[in-house]
Design a protein around this motif. Structure first.
Motif, PDB file in Angstrom:
ATOM      1  N   SER A 157      52.831  38.154  40.831  1.00 59.77           N
ATOM      2  CA  SER A 157      52.162  39.226  40.074  1.00 59.77           C
ATOM      3  C   SER A 157      53.175  40.186  39.476  1.00 59.77           C
ATOM      4  N   GLN A 216      45.126  39.949  37.897  1.00 64.42           N
ATOM      5  CA  GLN A 216      44.590  39.527  39.202  1.00 64.42           C
ATOM      6  C   GLN A 216      43.514  40.514  39.652  1.00 64.42           C
ATOM      7  N   ASP A 245      46.950  35.548  35.973  1.00 69.60           N
ATOM      8  CA  ASP A 245      47.325  35.828  37.354  1.00 69.60           C
ATOM      9  C   ASP A 245      46.151  35.590  38.293  1.00 69.60           C
ATOM     10  N   GLU A 246      46.173  34.432  38.942  1.00 70.61           N
ATOM     11  CA  GLU A 246      45.130  34.065  39.915  1.00 70.61           C
ATOM     12  C   GLU A 246      43.724  34.226  39.358  1.00 70.61           C
TER      13      GLU A 246
HETATM   14 MG   LIG Z   1      49.603  38.251  43.067  1.00 74.88          MG
END
Ligand SMILES: [Mg+2]
Ligand SMILES: Nc1ncnc2c1ncn2[C@@H]1O[C@H](COP(=O)(O)OP(=O)(O)O)[C@@H](O)[C@H]1O
Lengths: 431, 257
Positions: free
Chosen positions: B47, B91, B174-175
């Motif tokens: 991240s 995220q 991000d995720e």
């Molecule tokens: Mg992360």
């Protein structure tokens, strides 16, 4: 500059005698009352010691009025939705009034206060002249009554409903002008009224003064929406004092929006006089450069089982400043009161400054009251999120201010009213 | 060969008011049209890398460089990077009460167009409706406040919606897959695949914990980040190996810093 002569001024107005009498009495009280100073709690943050009221008084205009709609008024009307009527006051005098004929036929009255003094003397006596201002407002309230040249009465009889607002305008043409106007809104039992009082002028290269009073009365079960939309140009100092009275089960919403002027002060007093009554008090302001906004509020619960809910939000940038001072007062007998007060401030610059002073004066023991005030900055995570989508810092800031305001806008019941205010705010913020 | 979309060389970065680097020498090249998966255990710096690429002010680059389409990305503000074509699907997306998705995205689209070239309101609404349909989002979404009260899955779909509307050259995700049930995962994957198909030059850096999404979005390359560096790179077989064996076998490579 010649000295202002009240006798000459009053003598030059053709109006019913009762009006002249009240005017003279107000002038006397004004002359006796001390000037508000920063020593009093109510005026601590707004200094008017440098405003020379006499200078302004001396130049009250006397020439004939143009009854055509001014261009700036026409522009707003073109952008606005449906309306039930129009009132235009130029430099403090009524220049134009129109009302939907269907409403007129149903008994709705929309007229100048001078006319109302003849046709609705008793109503004026009861609803306007009987108002006792607070000590802090005595000076400006009595001055506005003494110099009152403009103002209107909106009277909505029993059971009659306005489906669209009355759109009222007050314009100021240039520096040196003082306007003294009043909005008297009287909604009888079970009726429904909506009013937008819009204040506008160009930016002035000198000072002008706007004194405004409003008395808003809702009889049993009446519904009123009242909006004061202040979008004067620079140079104008605006002082508004509003008295709101809600009888049994009346539902009153008042919304003060302050965008323009150099100094803008509104005192909003709500009195819950009947059980089941409800006063929703809303305000928004957005200040830039060195603008100063002052809001003083009173939620006075004189009857049991009534509700008041206040939500005032302000955003400031540059070196703008604001004050909020709110009082919830619950009388001994006003059990089962619900009274809420919230003031939120968003500061966008280091040089801006907000003051919040909530107060509770509660004499009943079975009540639900809450008050809260916050002063904060833009949230970093929200800002980065918007920047990461390509908005410039300024665009992001404006969008966040708009989001901050949306909660208040959302509480205005009438769509057309909401849209008018939204548009005015967009214009000020520059979205 | 066209110039790379993204070049990261020996990138070191830390939290603004901290001394220790979180990123300890990241090297990565993304060519136009390629999908790179970036995997790695929690806390390895994925991240942080994403936010440094997007220009988060909370992180400071201590050395190394990042070039985007040949330009020094590190000299640009976050909003300039976005307008240049960098997109970060967060995220943890921020919630913005009071601002509707439609208003937000129209402002973002107009920010790209510049003064006087704002998109027509109706054209914008049509685009938005089309992209929302792609992500199987109900029309009512447009009038909801950005992420306010959204479920985890709704937030992730909203990120992909923004990506679809803003049409970046490089998307760092991000995720975006975490916390999605299988239906939502398929919708999101379908959205990403539609975008890569529509724009053959779109580069994607897909950060994920799990191999699951890679069954739907096929990566061209897979990288493993540990302890602030990319310690292993390969093809899809690397993701299979990680799934079977975990990260332990890479500890040695990660420790050699
Ligand atoms: Mg992360
Ligand atoms: N803003 C921050 N403040 C303090 N520590 C941070 C911050 N951001 C990341 N870190 C630390 O940096 C390391 C990497 O975090 P992160 O980049 O979120 O990892 P990942 O996304 O791979 O799970 C962690 O040890 C985390 O605690």
């Amino acid at each position: 500059m010649t000295q202002f002569d009240f006798g000459v001024f009053a003598g030059g107005l053709s109006e019913p005698e009762t009006f002249t009498t009240h005017r003279a009495r107000a002038w006397e009280r004004y002359s006796d009352a001390p000037f508000p100073t920063k020593k009093s709690e109510e005026w601590r943050y707004t200094d008017i010691s440098k405003v020379d009221f006499d200078t302004f008084v001396a130049v009250t205009p006397t020439e004939a009025l143009d009854a055509n709609l001014p261009a700036d008024v026409q522009e707003v009307l073109d952008q606005s939705g449906e309306r039930s009527g129009i009132v235009v006051q130029r430099d403090g005098r009524v220049a134009h009034i129109e009302l939907d004929p269907k409403l007129a036929a149903a008994g709705v009255v929309l007229c100048s206060l001078q006319q109302a003094a003849a046709s609705h003397a008793e109503l004026l006596e009861r609803a306007l002249f009987a108002v006792t201002p607070t000590a802090a407002e005595e000076k400006l309230w009595t001055l506005h009554l003494a110099l009152l040249t403009g103002g209107y009465l909106l009277y909505v009889p029993k059971g009659v409903e306005l489906s669209a607002p009355i759109h009222s305008f007050r314009t100021i043409s240039g520096p040196g002008v003082l306007t003294a106007t009043h909005s008297l809104v009287y909604a009888e039992t079970g009726s429904k009224a909506a009013v937008i009082d819009e204040f506008l002028s160009p930016d002035l290269d000198g000072e002008a003064l706007s004194l405004h009073g409003a008395t808003i009365h809702g009889d049993a079960n009446a519904k009123i929406e009242y909006v004061a939309l202040q979008r004067y140009g620079r140079g104008v100092k605006h002082f508004s004092t509003q008295y709101i009275a809600a009888q049994r089960d009346a539902q009153l919403v008042t919304f003060n929006v302050a965008l323009g002027g150099d100094v803008s002060r509104s005192e909003v007093n709500s009195r819950l006089l009947g059980p089941g009554s409800n006063s929703e008090m809303l305000a928004l302001w957005f200040g830039d450069s060195k603008q100063h906004f002052d809001h003083q509020t009173l939620q006075h619960h004189a009857a049991p089982s009534a509700r008041s809910d206040l939500l005032f939000k302000g955003a400031l940038t540059d070196n703008a400043s604001s004050v909020f001072r709110g009082v919830i007062r619950v009388d001994v007998g006003a059990q089962l009161t619900d009274a809420y007060q919230t003031n939120r401030n968003l500061l966008l610059s280091k040089g801006s400054h907000a003051t919040a002073l909530p107060n509770l004066e509660i004499k009943a023991d079975d009540v639900r009251c809450s008050h809260g005030a916050t002063i904060g900055q833009v949230d970093d995570d929200q800002m980065f999120y918007l920047l990461s989508r390509g908005l410039t810092r300024q665009q992001a800031e404006r969008l966040l201010v708009f989001g901050f305001f949306d909660e208040v806008l959302g509480r205005m019941p009438m769509e057309g009213v909401r849209e008018r205010v939204r548009h005015a705010i967009e214009e000020k913020i520059g979205l | 060969m066209a110039q790379p979309l993204l070049v990261i060389r020996d990138l070191h970065a830390k939290v603004e008011d901290d001394d220790i680097d979180i990123l300890k020498g990241v090297d990565l090249v993304v060519e136009p049209g390629n999908v790179h998966a970036l995997m790695g255990p929690n806390g390895s710096g994925k991240s942080t890398l994403a936010k440094v690429i997007a220009g988060h002010p909370g992180y400071e680059v201590t050395s190394g460089e990042v070039l985007f389409q040949g330009e020094n990305l590190l000299e640009m503000e976050a909003d300039e990077r976005s307008r240049a074509g960098v997109f970060l699907a967060f995220q943890y997306p921020a919630e913005i009460p009071g601002v509707t998705i439609a208003n937000f995205l129209r402002t973002a689209v107009n920010a790209r167009a510049g003064k006087g070239e704002e998109t027509d309101v109706f054209a914008f609404q049509a685009t938005l409706a089309e992209k929302m349909a792609l992500l199987k989002m109900d029309d009512s979404f447009a009038t909801r406040y950005v992420n306010d009260g959204f479920s985890g899955g709704e937030k992730k779909r909203n990120e992909v919606l923004q990506m679809a509307v803003l049409e970046p050259a490089l998307a760092v995700m991000d995720e975006t897959d975490s916390g999605l049930d299988i239906d939502a995962l398929q919708i999101v994957s379908h959205g990403v695949n539609t975008l890569t198909k529509a724009d053959k030059d779109l580069g994607v850096l897909l950060i994920t914990h799990y191999k699951r999404i890679l069954n739907y979005v096929k990566p061209d390359f897979v990288h493993v980040m540990m302890n602030g560096r990319i310690v292993e790179s390969g093809g899809t077989e690397l993701a299979d190996k990680l799934e079977a064996q975990g990260y332990d076998w890479l500890q040695e490579a990660a420790a050699g810093v």
